[in-house]
Design a protein around this motif. Structure first.
Motif, PDB file in Angstrom:
ATOM      1  N   UNK A  49       0.792  -1.240   0.000  1.00 25.96           N
ATOM      2  CA  UNK A  49       0.000   0.000   0.000  1.00 25.96           C
ATOM      3  C   UNK A  49       0.825   1.292   0.000  1.00 25.96           C
ATOM      4  N   UNK A  50       2.121   1.207  -0.396  1.00 28.16           N
ATOM      5  CA  UNK A  50       2.897   2.439  -0.534  1.00 28.16           C
ATOM      6  C   UNK A  50       2.554   3.126  -1.848  1.00 28.16           C
ATOM      7  N   UNK A  70      -4.654   1.748   8.052  1.00 32.46           N
ATOM      8  CA  UNK A  70      -3.221   1.588   7.805  1.00 32.46           C
ATOM      9  C   UNK A  70      -2.497   0.956   9.007  1.00 32.46           C
ATOM     10  N   UNK A  71      -2.982   1.244  10.224  1.00 31.33           N
ATOM     11  CA  UNK A  71      -2.374   0.632  11.408  1.00 31.33           C
ATOM     12  C   UNK A  71      -2.633  -0.868  11.466  1.00 31.33           C
ATOM     13  N   UNK A  74      -0.324  -2.459   9.248  1.00 33.95           N
ATOM     14  CA  UNK A  74       1.025  -2.405   9.816  1.00 33.95           C
ATOM     15  C   UNK A  74       1.266  -3.476  10.876  1.00 33.95           C
ATOM     16  N   UNK A  79       7.055  -3.229   5.463  1.00 38.44           N
ATOM     17  CA  UNK A  79       7.930  -3.146   4.292  1.00 38.44           C
ATOM     18  C   UNK A  79       9.136  -2.282   4.622  1.00 38.44           C
ATOM     19  N   UNK A  98      10.549   2.538  17.155  1.00 39.08           N
ATOM     20  CA  UNK A  98       9.442   3.042  16.339  1.00 39.08           C
ATOM     21  C   UNK A  98       8.725   1.951  15.562  1.00 39.08           C
ATOM     22  N   UNK A 101       5.177   1.441  16.629  1.00 38.55           N
ATOM     23  CA  UNK A 101       4.176   2.474  16.337  1.00 38.55           C
ATOM     24  C   UNK A 101       2.745   1.935  16.162  1.00 38.55           C
ATOM     25  N   UNK A 102       2.540   0.863  15.376  1.00 38.73           N
ATOM     26  CA  UNK A 102       1.140   0.421  15.167  1.00 38.73           C
ATOM     27  C   UNK A 102       0.462  -0.121  16.424  1.00 38.73           C
ATOM     28  N   UNK A 154       7.921  -4.617  14.630  1.00 44.38           N
ATOM     29  CA  UNK A 154       6.545  -4.441  14.175  1.00 44.38           C
ATOM     30  C   UNK A 154       5.758  -5.748  14.295  1.00 44.38           C
TER      31      UNK A 154
ATOM     32  N   UNK B 230       4.575  11.277  16.491  1.00 51.85           N
ATOM     33  CA  UNK B 230       4.263  11.356  15.066  1.00 51.85           C
ATOM     34  C   UNK B 230       5.401  12.039  14.310  1.00 51.85           C
ATOM     35  N   UNK B 232       8.467  11.857  15.184  1.00 50.33           N
ATOM     36  CA  UNK B 232       9.529  10.849  15.121  1.00 50.33           C
ATOM     37  C   UNK B 232       9.334   9.905  13.956  1.00 50.33           C
ATOM     38  N   UNK B 233       8.111   9.457  13.763  1.00 55.20           N
ATOM     39  CA  UNK B 233       7.879   8.474  12.700  1.00 55.20           C
ATOM     40  C   UNK B 233       7.963   9.169  11.328  1.00 55.20           C
ATOM     41  N   UNK B 235       9.929  11.544  10.576  1.00 50.56           N
ATOM     42  CA  UNK B 235      11.338  11.825  10.290  1.00 50.56           C
ATOM     43  C   UNK B 235      12.039  10.640   9.625  1.00 50.56           C
ATOM     44  N   UNK B 236      11.416   9.460   9.656  1.00 49.96           N
ATOM     45  CA  UNK B 236      12.035   8.285   9.026  1.00 49.96           C
ATOM     46  C   UNK B 236      11.748   8.226   7.528  1.00 49.96           C
ATOM     47  N   UNK B 239       7.860   6.435   3.253  1.00 48.12           N
ATOM     48  CA  UNK B 239       7.636   5.003   3.071  1.00 48.12           C
ATOM     49  C   UNK B 239       7.688   4.257   4.393  1.00 48.12           C
ATOM     50  N   UNK B 240       8.704   4.534   5.187  1.00 55.19           N
ATOM     51  CA  UNK B 240       8.840   3.850   6.465  1.00 55.19           C
ATOM     52  C   UNK B 240       7.691   4.216   7.394  1.00 55.19           C
ATOM     53  N   UNK B 242       4.645   5.108   6.539  1.00 56.36           N
ATOM     54  CA  UNK B 242       3.448   4.391   6.088  1.00 56.36           C
ATOM     55  C   UNK B 242       3.519   2.929   6.489  1.00 56.36           C
ATOM     56  N   UNK B 243       4.694   2.343   6.307  1.00 55.87           N
ATOM     57  CA  UNK B 243       4.866   0.929   6.641  1.00 55.87           C
ATOM     58  C   UNK B 243       4.541   0.663   8.102  1.00 55.87           C
ATOM     59  N   UNK B 244       4.877   1.624   8.970  1.00 53.79           N
ATOM     60  CA  UNK B 244       4.622   1.457  10.401  1.00 53.79           C
ATOM     61  C   UNK B 244       3.190   1.850  10.768  1.00 53.79           C
ATOM     62  N   UNK B 245       2.391   2.235   9.782  1.00 51.58           N
ATOM     63  CA  UNK B 245       0.985   2.505  10.048  1.00 51.58           C
ATOM     64  C   UNK B 245       0.652   3.955  10.339  1.00 51.58           C
ATOM     65  N   UNK B 246       1.525   4.885   9.922  1.00 51.60           N
ATOM     66  CA  UNK B 246       1.228   6.304  10.128  1.00 51.60           C
ATOM     67  C   UNK B 246       0.425   6.836   8.939  1.00 51.60           C
ATOM     68  N   UNK B 247      -0.513   7.750   9.223  1.00 48.00           N
ATOM     69  CA  UNK B 247      -1.266   8.399   8.142  1.00 48.00           C
ATOM     70  C   UNK B 247      -0.494   9.638   7.737  1.00 48.00           C
TER      71      UNK B 247
END
Lengths: 269, 347
Positions: A49-50, A70-71, A74, A79, A98, A101-102, A154, B230, B232-233, B235-236, B239-240, B242-247
């Protein structure tokens, strides 16, 4: 379980791929191979989903990912993008943390469980001793292991990696791939990655997907699908395939096209 | 994990990991800030010793000192601290979102937009609308410029360097627009506007300025603090994150809005004080590392300290002239910006 159904994605009016179907085998290592610009990275990224496909759906455990929060995705799929860059001075612990996060909220930012899982991720990647180092001070291989530790934290059953060995020397390439192999065999995680090195792809993959011009040219066990014809078709490269003397997996020996006299003489001998 | 302290409250479910280093750096900076505030309050044409300032603050001071401290000097000192902290936090947010140490509200033109909003307020509505509404005008100006900046630098996403370059151009254009209003307007408003555009906290008062700014900051600072995770995430990289589930896009919009509101509110009171939003977060990262849980509070304290010291120097060294503090922050900030440009030239 991760599947693409009738996936189509275009930049402008140029299709990268169109009505592509693919099913990622569960608990296996799947490797995408193909020449530059064939769409393998784009496919990997849209399955995570990127990138948003114009047509078709990506199904994760039977649900269309475009309908999932999205969470929620995750927690099932992580990815690691190609060549990620950490901010200056960020420590390994701050990075790996981090990955939680999810599972966190503004209230719950560092639970006992978070702490335990981050510690496990650091141990699994051999980064425990380096957790206070800043990511930008590490060697290429260590840096990649730190990022893999973040995706491990994760805690997803599926991990996608876009060219995890690019820019690494041979030693570090093997180190990273061994780590991924362990994660797959020991923890039963499904691994999907894009690799440039056909020989390493054949050695580590359970399932290989050869992509040419946005279409799947062949897929299956490396020993069954990789042959001279496929490599010529996918990479436009003449080669000979011999068994890897160590592991018996296919080993690709390319011909040279060089027209220099000296090279031709060597070849004649 | 001895460098860290885990704070967990079983009752509320609250848990957070704090670096011990951040705690003591913040404590030292807090003491320094308080000390500077007390010393600065005593400095001026009538010198009052720090001891006597403290006595006044405790309500047992000399009545003659009482007026000077409470009415004349303290409002200015408090405003310096608040405005400096707001600009610094606005800069810290922007640098995190744009992922570039060169970003700051003034470099990106946000400060100039806020300043234009305020100048327009002075010229068009001055006298008819109470001055308490000025933050709305400056925040609107800041928002308008940010919107323009976003549109102009958008090309399949916002490229940080393009954003900074367009910001510098936009900032110059808006500044000249402000000058145009000043030149074409009545004389008595021109001086007020000019001082404003340089950035000065001369002649601020409790009931007009402190009371106007405080409610904004009482809301914006805690809101920003909640966004540390937010930032912090983000700043990565997109792509990263989003991968971790951030909007990513939605959160970025909210963060920029917070930065604009903080910068706008600060400019409404202190005028276009430049470079604090650039310097303070940079120094904070050097001191406290890359995590925003540390960068935000340390930036705020450093921003307060920089403006307090700049204002102290500006109003005491050049006596009887009261030089606007913005002149001093620009004098330190401009070379600092060039140094950052030089260091980032190969990025």
């Amino acid at each position: 379980m991760l599947e693409a159904e009738g996936l189509g994605l275009s930049y402008g009016d140029k299709y990268i791929f169109n009505s592509l179907d693919l099913s990622i085998p569960k608990g296996k290592i799947t490797v995408f191979i193909g020449s530059n610009g064939c769409g393998k990275s784009t496919l990997l990224r849209s399955m995570a989903r990127l990138l948003k496909p114009q047509n078709g759906t990506v199904m994760l455990d039977g649900t269309d990912i475009s309908r999932m929060a999205t969470k929620e995705i995750a927690r099932k799929l992580a990815i690691l993008p190609q060549g990620p860059i950490a901010p200056d001075g960020l420590t390994v612990l701050q990075l790996v943390k981090q990955g939680r996060y999810p599972y966190q909220s503004w209230l719950r930012q560092w639970s006992r469980e978070d702490e335990r899982i981050v510690r496990e991720a650091l141990e699994a990647t051999g980064m425990s001793g380096l957790s206070e180092q800043s990511v930008d001070s590490l060697s290429g291989g260590q840096r990649q292991r730190a990022w893999i530790a973040m995706t491990l934290a994760q805690q997803t059953p599926i991990i996608l990696l876009d060219e995890p060995t690019t820019y690494l020397d041979m030693t570090h390439q093997i180190e990273v791939l061994d780590l991924l192999y362990e994660m797959n065999r020991r923890d039963d995680r499904t691994i999907v990655m894009v690799l440039h090195d056909i020989n390493l792809a054949c050695r580590y993959a359970d399932h290989i997907v050869a992509i040419r011009a946005g279409q799947i040219e062949a897929e299956g066990k490396p020993g069954e699908v990789i042959d001279e014809q496929l490599i010529e078709k996918v990479f436009r490269l003449k080669c000979e395939i011999i068994p890897d003397p160590l592991y018996g997996t296919p080993l690709c020996i390319p011909y040279t096209n060089c027209s220099l006299k000296a090279v031709k003489e060597v070849l004649r001998r | 994990m001895s460098k860290y302290k885990s704070i967990r409250s079983a009752g509320t479910g609250y848990s957070v990991l704090i670096e011990k280093r951040t705690i003591w750096i913040s404590a030292v900076l807090l003491v320094l800030t308080m000390g500077t505030m007390i010393i600065s309050t005593g400095m001026g044409s009538l010198y009052i010793s720090p001891m006597n300032v403290v006595k006044v603050l405790l309500g047992v001071g000399d009545p003659a000192h009482q007026v000077v401290v409470m009415k004349l000097r303290l409002p200015r000192i408090v405003i310096a601290a608040l405005v400096g902290a707001s600009l610094a936090v606005a800069g810290a947010i922007l640098q995190g979102v744009i992922r570039n140490p060169l970003a700051s509200p003034d470099v990106a033109g946000i400060t100039e937009g806020a300043s234009l909003g305020a100048v327009l307020f002075i010229f068009l509505l001055g006298g008819t609308v109470p001055v308490q509404w000025m933050p709305i005008a400056s925040i609107t100006g800041a928002l308008a410029v940010t919107g323009l900046l976003y549109v102009l630098s958008w090309k399949r996403g916002v490229d940080p360097l393009r954003l900074v370059l367009i910001g510098i151009g936009l900032s110059a254009a808006i500044k000249s627009l402000s000058y145009m209003f000043i030149i074409s307007g009545p004389m008595q408003l021109a001086e007020r506007s000019l001082t404003f555009m340089t950035g000065s906290i001369y002649g601020v008062s409790w009931d007009k300025d402190v009371i106007t700014l405080l409610p904004w900051l009482a809301i914006l600072f805690p809101l920003t603090w909640l966004q540390a995770r937010i930032l912090n995430i983000q700043a990565l990289g997109d792509d990263t994150a989003s991968s971790a589930g951030a909007q990513v896009q939605r959160q970025r919009f909210i963060l920029i809005l917070l930065s604009v509101a903080l910068a706008g509110a600060a400019v409404a009171i202190g005028g276009a004080i430049t470079f604090i939003g650039l310097m303070a977060p940079h120094m904070a990262r050097k001191l406290a590392g890359a995590s925003f849980g540390s960068v935000l509070p340390v930036s705020a304290l450093l921003g307060a300290l920089i403006l307090l010291i700049s204002d102290l120097v500006a109003r005491t060294v050049f006596i009887p002239k009261d030089v606007p503090a913005g002149v001093l922050t620009a004098a330190i900030g401009a070379p600092f910006f060039m140094y950052l440009l030089y260091r980032n030239r190969n990025r």
